[in-house]
Design an enzyme around this catalytic site. Sequence first.
Site: not given
Length: 403
Positions: A164-165, A168, A179, A188, A265, A270
């Site tokens: 996932h990271e 990005h 974002y 996301e 957020d 998210h």
Amino acid sequence: MTRTRRLNCIIPPHLLEKLLRSDDSEVHQAALGTLLTTAGLRGERSVRASFAGAAAPANGRRTIFDCQNGRSLPLAVLARSEDGPPSADDSVNRAFDGLGTTHDFYREVFGRDSIDDRGMRLDGHVHFSANYNNAFWDGREMVFGDGDGKVFTDFTQSPDVIGHELTHGVTEHTAGLAYHNQSGALNESISDVFGSLAKQWSLKQSAEEADWLIGPEVFTPGVEADALRSLKAPGQAYDNALFGKDPQPDHMSKFVNLPDTDRGDNGGVHINSGIPNKAFYLTAVGIGGFAWEAAGLIWYESLKASSVETQFQNFADTTYQKAEELFGAGGNEQLAVLGAWQEVGIQISGVPAGVSRARSRASNRAGGAGRQDGLAELTKQIGMLTSQVTALAKDVAALKGKK
């Protein structure tokens, strides 16, 4: 024009804020420390971002550093390199292997040469800060906290969190999705999708066999939660006294409007990511087989064709177009894309609603010959509707000419 980059954390602020209300002082302090540390990192972000991309291509070489519970990444000590032996530290080895799995997934499935498609080196930092309840990508490297040991565990334990990271970074070097708000939720979602696909690919799981969960390993055994998020069932990853109910929507009718602030957020990135997550899951199971082969390819090519402020509707339309380019008009892949977006409340632009309803009926038929008959019937209906739209356009043009 320089875009403002943001810290991409796996744990959303609404979960950490829930922990601030905990009666357990250790849980409260760990959550407060995590939030304060993350806020401080955001202040350093603009300085660090100016050096991003400066390194020469390195064939995706991995290097893992140990922060030794400190907060300074430059002061971290080398723990394992590409040519070095395995470490005695399990966190180091898990981070090293996770970076490698994600790198190999993108190379073998999509022919992508590391995060930036130019052989970008992959650096990871473990044991960041003390009781740090997060993991993040900062534009240059992957950073893992150890968790507080009461709610969260060591974040290197979850391979889909690593995928996932790092994704990005892929998004940053392709569409550069801003974002915040819908583009941020799509950002996301892309990370959730490819984080899950990297895990599925490594385990050789079909779409039906996969768990479609993000971060099932990040919680300690005492926390009643399946995972951080579920692509299969957004809104059902957890429901407990500690965090409350998973707030992710699975349909546009449930879209959550939040302030475009850190505490909000960034507009619920998210949270609202549950909508495109569900669309991908439905597409993958609608096509069947290994999700990275067709659905993943459609999403990857659509990401590359997207831009900074791409919205849900834009991305849905692009996936429909890419499905046709890659697999043909009216094929099972394109019909799966069409039906999936319709089920989450997004109608593909220019496609009559009746086609989506017909697709849903066809998908519910029995498999084998019956399913093929349904697809053939649906393809015929698409052709007829397209002809009707073309004829109507000609009539309108003719009327305008008489004026």
